[in-house]
Design a protein around this motif. Structure first.
Motif, PDB file in Angstrom:
ATOM      1  N   GLY A  10     -45.129  71.557 -21.610  1.00 27.81           N
ATOM      2  CA  GLY A  10     -46.548  71.239 -21.754  1.00 27.81           C
ATOM      3  C   GLY A  10     -47.407  71.899 -20.692  1.00 27.81           C
ATOM      4  O   GLY A  10     -46.937  72.726 -19.897  1.00 27.81           O
ATOM      5  N   LEU A  11     -48.687  71.515 -20.670  1.00 25.11           N
ATOM      6  CA  LEU A  11     -49.663  72.113 -19.762  1.00 25.11           C
ATOM      7  C   LEU A  11     -49.215  72.031 -18.308  1.00 25.11           C
ATOM      8  O   LEU A  11     -49.212  73.035 -17.583  1.00 25.11           O
ATOM      9  CB  LEU A  11     -51.019  71.413 -19.923  1.00 25.11           C
ATOM     10  CG  LEU A  11     -52.111  71.794 -18.921  1.00 25.11           C
ATOM     11  CD1 LEU A  11     -52.523  73.244 -19.105  1.00 25.11           C
ATOM     12  CD2 LEU A  11     -53.311  70.855 -19.051  1.00 25.11           C
ATOM     13  N   ILE A  12     -48.835  70.848 -17.855  1.00 34.51           N
ATOM     14  CA  ILE A  12     -48.399  70.670 -16.466  1.00 34.51           C
ATOM     15  C   ILE A  12     -46.935  71.040 -16.316  1.00 34.51           C
ATOM     16  O   ILE A  12     -46.544  71.737 -15.368  1.00 34.51           O
ATOM     17  CB  ILE A  12     -48.632  69.222 -16.001  1.00 34.51           C
ATOM     18  CG1 ILE A  12     -50.115  68.839 -16.138  1.00 34.51           C
ATOM     19  CG2 ILE A  12     -48.174  69.062 -14.552  1.00 34.51           C
ATOM     20  CD1 ILE A  12     -51.046  69.670 -15.302  1.00 34.51           C
ATOM     21  N   GLY A  13     -46.104  70.588 -17.245  1.00 38.69           N
ATOM     22  CA  GLY A  13     -44.661  70.790 -17.127  1.00 38.69           C
ATOM     23  C   GLY A  13     -44.252  72.239 -17.010  1.00 38.69           C
ATOM     24  O   GLY A  13     -43.391  72.588 -16.186  1.00 38.69           O
ATOM     25  N   SER A  14     -44.857  73.105 -17.816  1.00 39.34           N
ATOM     26  CA  SER A  14     -44.480  74.521 -17.773  1.00 39.34           C
ATOM     27  C   SER A  14     -44.818  75.137 -16.421  1.00 39.34           C
ATOM     28  O   SER A  14     -44.072  75.975 -15.891  1.00 39.34           O
ATOM     29  CB  SER A  14     -45.181  75.291 -18.892  1.00 39.34           C
ATOM     30  OG  SER A  14     -46.593  75.166 -18.801  1.00 39.34           O
ATOM     31  N   GLN A  15     -45.930  74.703 -15.821  1.00 43.16           N
ATOM     32  CA  GLN A  15     -46.312  75.229 -14.509  1.00 43.16           C
ATOM     33  C   GLN A  15     -45.424  74.651 -13.406  1.00 43.16           C
ATOM     34  O   GLN A  15     -45.112  75.347 -12.426  1.00 43.16           O
ATOM     35  CB  GLN A  15     -47.782  74.909 -14.235  1.00 43.16           C
ATOM     36  CG  GLN A  15     -48.743  75.587 -15.202  1.00 43.16           C
ATOM     37  CD  GLN A  15     -50.194  75.234 -14.912  1.00 43.16           C
ATOM     38  OE1 GLN A  15     -50.827  75.812 -14.023  1.00 43.16           O
ATOM     39  NE2 GLN A  15     -50.731  74.277 -15.649  1.00 43.16           N
ATOM     40  N   VAL A  16     -45.025  73.381 -13.550  1.00 44.98           N
ATOM     41  CA  VAL A  16     -44.112  72.785 -12.569  1.00 44.98           C
ATOM     42  C   VAL A  16     -42.789  73.539 -12.568  1.00 44.98           C
ATOM     43  O   VAL A  16     -42.230  73.842 -11.497  1.00 44.98           O
ATOM     44  CB  VAL A  16     -43.893  71.291 -12.885  1.00 44.98           C
ATOM     45  CG1 VAL A  16     -42.746  70.725 -12.046  1.00 44.98           C
ATOM     46  CG2 VAL A  16     -45.169  70.492 -12.628  1.00 44.98           C
ATOM     47  N   VAL A  17     -42.261  73.842 -13.750  1.00 44.71           N
ATOM     48  CA  VAL A  17     -41.005  74.592 -13.851  1.00 44.71           C
ATOM     49  C   VAL A  17     -41.138  75.939 -13.154  1.00 44.71           C
ATOM     50  O   VAL A  17     -40.258  76.347 -12.371  1.00 44.71           O
ATOM     51  CB  VAL A  17     -40.604  74.774 -15.325  1.00 44.71           C
ATOM     52  CG1 VAL A  17     -39.451  75.772 -15.448  1.00 44.71           C
ATOM     53  CG2 VAL A  17     -40.209  73.432 -15.938  1.00 44.71           C
ATOM     54  N   THR A  18     -42.233  76.635 -13.416  1.00 42.04           N
ATOM     55  CA  THR A  18     -42.450  77.941 -12.790  1.00 42.04           C
ATOM     56  C   THR A  18     -42.525  77.826 -11.274  1.00 42.04           C
ATOM     57  O   THR A  18     -41.903  78.611 -10.538  1.00 42.04           O
ATOM     58  CB  THR A  18     -43.745  78.569 -13.330  1.00 42.04           C
ATOM     59  OG1 THR A  18     -43.620  78.793 -14.741  1.00 42.04           O
ATOM     60  CG2 THR A  18     -44.037  79.898 -12.645  1.00 42.04           C
ATOM     61  N   VAL A  54     -35.343  64.150 -11.489  1.00 47.11           N
ATOM     62  CA  VAL A  54     -35.959  64.223 -12.810  1.00 47.11           C
ATOM     63  C   VAL A  54     -37.463  64.042 -12.642  1.00 47.11           C
ATOM     64  O   VAL A  54     -37.926  63.165 -11.906  1.00 47.11           O
ATOM     65  CB  VAL A  54     -35.388  63.172 -13.785  1.00 47.11           C
ATOM     66  CG1 VAL A  54     -35.537  61.754 -13.257  1.00 47.11           C
ATOM     67  CG2 VAL A  54     -36.070  63.296 -15.145  1.00 47.11           C
ATOM     68  N   VAL A  55     -38.222  64.915 -13.297  1.00 43.32           N
ATOM     69  CA  VAL A  55     -39.681  64.818 -13.325  1.00 43.32           C
ATOM     70  C   VAL A  55     -40.076  64.500 -14.765  1.00 43.32           C
ATOM     71  O   VAL A  55     -39.801  65.294 -15.670  1.00 43.32           O
ATOM     72  CB  VAL A  55     -40.348  66.134 -12.870  1.00 43.32           C
ATOM     73  CG1 VAL A  55     -41.867  65.992 -12.899  1.00 43.32           C
ATOM     74  CG2 VAL A  55     -39.876  66.535 -11.485  1.00 43.32           C
ATOM     75  N   ASN A  56     -40.693  63.354 -14.967  1.00 45.48           N
ATOM     76  CA  ASN A  56     -41.086  62.950 -16.315  1.00 45.48           C
ATOM     77  C   ASN A  56     -42.569  63.221 -16.527  1.00 45.48           C
ATOM     78  O   ASN A  56     -43.425  62.545 -15.948  1.00 45.48           O
ATOM     79  CB  ASN A  56     -40.786  61.466 -16.538  1.00 45.48           C
ATOM     80  CG  ASN A  56     -41.235  60.994 -17.911  1.00 45.48           C
ATOM     81  OD1 ASN A  56     -41.386  61.786 -18.840  1.00 45.48           O
ATOM     82  ND2 ASN A  56     -41.454  59.703 -18.050  1.00 45.48           N
ATOM     83  N   LEU A  57     -42.866  64.204 -17.386  1.00 46.38           N
ATOM     84  CA  LEU A  57     -44.251  64.566 -17.689  1.00 46.38           C
ATOM     85  C   LEU A  57     -44.571  64.358 -19.164  1.00 46.38           C
ATOM     86  O   LEU A  57     -45.548  64.910 -19.667  1.00 46.38           O
ATOM     87  CB  LEU A  57     -44.513  66.020 -17.272  1.00 46.38           C
ATOM     88  CG  LEU A  57     -44.332  66.287 -15.775  1.00 46.38           C
ATOM     89  CD1 LEU A  57     -44.385  67.773 -15.482  1.00 46.38           C
ATOM     90  CD2 LEU A  57     -45.390  65.546 -14.966  1.00 46.38           C
TER      91      LEU A  57
END
Length: 242
Positions: A10-18, A54-57
């Motif tokens: 998602g919007l935040i999750g994809s950036q957190v992964v990066t 684990v990061v739950n977004l």
């Protein structure tokens, strides 16, 4: 460090992964489409096996009275999988003011999510953010009628999603807070004025009318959606618009 990011596309999750991978961690995105279903619980044991954090977004598909059931079920399933997998740190993203606006079903649901995490078996961190700059178009659409947009003068302290993601990644890579870190944008605006700035920048000639009864944030009293003591992100709204 191996980190599972649930809702990692998602919007935040994809950036957190990066951000996490750029910092040298092994961050793996998971979502329903990849086989990790937070409601049925299917795929969660595999997704969380052997991970450190684990990061739950994930987010409720609705903002209404159905939201609490989503967060209760998803958190119960994730906490069970995290305990089984030996996860040492559980991170969620929440909202500034979620404990101060009981009139909003979605805010009550996010507070429930926080409470379930804090009472659970895994060391945890909660990141509370102010409203995302990225959602301003949606806010304008809620009360748009022809050439007019009606908005209350509710104080808002908008933050860029990239700054939210950076903060979540930093917390995930650190030791559990067993508490809350609050983040916010560097400026506070009345929501109606923020609407005017947004429309002007886009060359949109619609008129913003100040209406204290308009939209979801009409029930918010005072400045509970802002936090002057928060960790302030660097991105200003006009710079983000540009």
């Amino acid at each position: 460090m191996k980190i599972a990011v649930i809702g990692g596309t998602g919007l935040i999750g994809s950036q957190v992964v990066t951000d996490l991978n750029a910092a040298g961690h092994e961050a793996v995105p998971h979502s329903k489409s990849s086989g990790a279903d937070v409601i049925s619980g299917q795929g969660l044991d595999d997704a969380l096996a052997g991970v450190d954090v684990v990061v739950n977004l994930t987010n409720s598909p609705t903002f209404d009275e159905a939201a609490p059931a989503f967060f209760r079920t998803s958190m119960d399933n994730l906490l069970a999988a995290a305990r089984k997998g030996g996860v040492g740190h559980f991170v969620i993203l929440s909202i500034v003011g979620t404990d101060q606006v009981p009139e909003l079903d979605y805010y009550k649901a996010k507070l429930l999510q926080e409470q379930i995490l804090a009472a659970g078996p895994v060391p945890y961190s909660i990141v509370r953010a102010t409203q995302f700059m990225d959602f301003m178009d949606a806010v304008l659409s809620w009360t748009a009628d022809g050439d007019t947009v009606r908005l209350p003068a509710t104080p808002i302290q908008p933050i860029a999603s990239k700054d939210v993601a950076r903060a979540v990644a930093e917390v995930a890579a650190g030791t559990p807070l067993n508490g809350i870190r609050t983040i916010a944008g560097p400026e506070i605006f009345p929501l109606d004025e923020l609407g005017r700035i947004t429309l002007s920048h886009k060359g949109d000639d619609r008129t913003v009318v100040t209406d204290p009864t308009a939209g979801m944030f009409a029930v918010v009293k005072g400045d509970v959606l802002t936090d002057r003591n928060a960790h302030l992100a660097p991105t200003r709204y006009t710079d983000w618009l540009s």
